[in-house]
Design an enzyme around this catalytic site. Structure first.
Site: not given
Ligand code: GDP
Ligand code: IMO
Ligand code: MG
Length: 424
Positions: A13, A16, A40-41, A222, A299
């Site tokens: 998270d 990416k 979840g990107h 991840q 989630t």
């Molecule tokens: P990923 O799994 O690595 O793609 O990241 P996620 O999408 O799960 O979580 C990143 C969250 O931070 C999302 O809600 C994005 O919209 C938000 N986000 C990304 N870059 C920034 C930033 O520079 N500032 C803020 N405030 N939010 C951001």
């Molecule tokens: P993105 O790509 C954050 C975590 C779960 C749990 C562990 C194992 O959005 O960064 P799994 O479902 O793989 O059996 O879970 O890994 N986890 C993540 N945490 N971002 C993710 O993906 C994750 N994918 C799995 O919360 O601790």
């Molecule tokens: Mg994510």
């Protein structure tokens, strides 16, 4: 041409999705190499917000080919839902996407096994997203799995039913209620739906694209600290989230890897169980969660929050040979008076810069404090306009880790991104 790689350096998270979407403009090919719908990107542009789970984050860019590589595990039901959402937004998914025949399939019974296994672990559960990731990779390494290419074979349904029966036998060890048939029809029709896409020999396609001078961007899912080998085992996911995973998950040689970019938040988060030395299970952590809107994109679970951990970041950079850094969500710290960064750990009374082998070791972080910049950075678009205290924070991280921060993200939107071209 080479494969440039984007990796999360923390517990996932990091942002990416946003960065791959920003950079995809310069890449004719974007490929996912591991993980599955546990990811979840999030992407945000032109007042649109989207969360992608299995589909690479280059899907919104015209002229970009997106590849789901062999290292990914794919759930046809989630994939079809994701496609429907993109198609309703006018994205020509079929034209822009290829799927490797060798990617493994997540069956409904994989999800049941995931849930049963987590329930049986009680208080020591992993905190899995329960998408069936671990069980699907177990079948892959156990040589029982079904792959995307198998959908094209005439006896696919029989093979599906045989694997389902195996899973039902396996489930006998658990005291767990389930309905193995609940999603069967939906799953089989979603598997059929996959035939509408280019199902390819991904490794040949990608190497051909490289030979044709096409730049490839590999999108990690991840984060490095969730890596099956190098993460805080057993509180990890079931794939290699580090750079080597891009080679095995796409079928490209190590010599074909170009620039490796590591992405991190200016603080830290973690979802699920496992060690988190700099966690702030207090008011500060609550504030970071609120300001950063730290709730899981897959989630909806609240993310655990804490200060930036340079011991962990250095480790992630070492394991993947990261060349440059991308710092995300620094704007979340805009109102904080004093920002802390862990520069070492104290374990058993000794100061160390290494992560201990023992996942359960008691770690006390050694912090360095920084004066906050106390300014809204979300509208800053050039490096020159960044405050002194902020640049102080940036330079300290660069010096400690020994590589440059090339991109600074100051908000979720595509446009809230500063690319530091001159910073080498
Ligand atoms: P990923 O799994 O690595 O793609 O990241 P996620 O999408 O799960 O979580 C990143 C969250 O931070 C999302 O809600 C994005 O919209 C938000 N986000 C990304 N870059 C920034 C930033 O520079 N500032 C803020 N405030 N939010 C951001
Ligand atoms: P993105 O790509 C954050 C975590 C779960 C749990 C562990 C194992 O959005 O960064 P799994 O479902 O793989 O059996 O879970 O890994 N986890 C993540 N945490 N971002 C993710 O993906 C994750 N994918 C799995 O919360 O601790
Ligand atoms: Mg994510």
């Amino acid at each position: 041409m080479k494969v440039d790689v984007i990796l999360g350096l923390q517990w996932g998270d990091e942002g990416k999705g946003k960065i791959v979407d920003v950079l995809a403009k310069g890449y004719p090919v974007v490929a996912r190499f591991q993980g599955g719908p546990n990811a979840g990107h999030s992407l945000q542009f032109e007042d649109k917000k989207v969360v992608l789970h299995s589909i690479p984050s280059g899907i919104f860019r015209k002229g970009t080919t997106n590849i789901i590589g062999n290292g990914v595990v794919l759930d046809p039901i989630i994939f079809r839902e994701e496609c429907a959402n993109l198609i309703s937004m006018g994205v020509p998914v079929q034209e822009r996407l290829m799927i490797s025949k060798k990617a493994h399939l997540i069956l409904p019974t994989h999800r049941i096994i995931d849930a049963a296994s987590e329930q049986s672990k009680g208080a020591s559960k992993i905190g899995s997203t329960l998408k069936g990731i671990g069980p699907a990779y177990m079948d892959k390494t156990g040589r029982n799995g079904l792959r995307v290419g198998d959908i094209l074979s005439s006896n696919f349904k029989e093979r599906f039913l045989a694997l389902k029966e195996k899973h039902i036998s396996f489930l006998k060890q658990f005291d767990f209620q389930y309905d193995a048939n609940q999603y069967e029809e939906e799953w089989l029709s979603a598997a059929e739906y996959l035939k509408n896409f280019s199902i390819v020999d991904g490794e040949y396609e990608i190497n051909q694209l490289l030979d044709d001078s096409k730049r490839v961007l590999a999108e990690g899912a991840q984060g490095s600290l969730l890596d099956i080998d190098f993460g805080s085992y057993p509180f990890v996911t079931s794939s290699n989230t580090t750079c080597a995973g891009a080679c095995t998950g796409l079928g490209v040689a190590p010599s074909k890897i170009g620039t490796v970019s590591g992405i991190f938040k200016a603080y830290c988060t973690r979802v699920g169980s496992g060690p988190f030395p700099t966690e702030q299970d207090n008011e500060t952590g609550e504030l970071l969660r609120k300001l950063g809107f730290e709730f899981g994109a897959t989630t909806g679970r609240p993310r655990r929050t804490g200060w930036l951990d340079l011991v962990a970041l250095k480790f992630a950079v070492m394991v993947s040979g990261v060349d440059q850094l991308i710092m995300m969500k620094a704007d979340v710290l805009d109102t904080i008076d004093t920002i802390k960064v862990a520069v070492a750990y104290e374990v058993d009374g000794k100061v160390t810069d290494r992560i201990p082998y023992d996942t359960y070791a008691e770690i006390t972080p050694v912090y360095k404090e920084f004066k906050g910049w106390k300014r809204d950075l979300t509208k800053v678009t050039t490096e020159e306009d960044l405050p002194f205290e902020f640049m102080n924070y940036v330079r300290f991280i660069e010096k400690e880790i020994g590589i440059p921060i090339k991109i600074i993200s100051l908000g979720p939107d595509r446009d809230q991104t500063i690319i530091r071209e001159s910073n080498n």
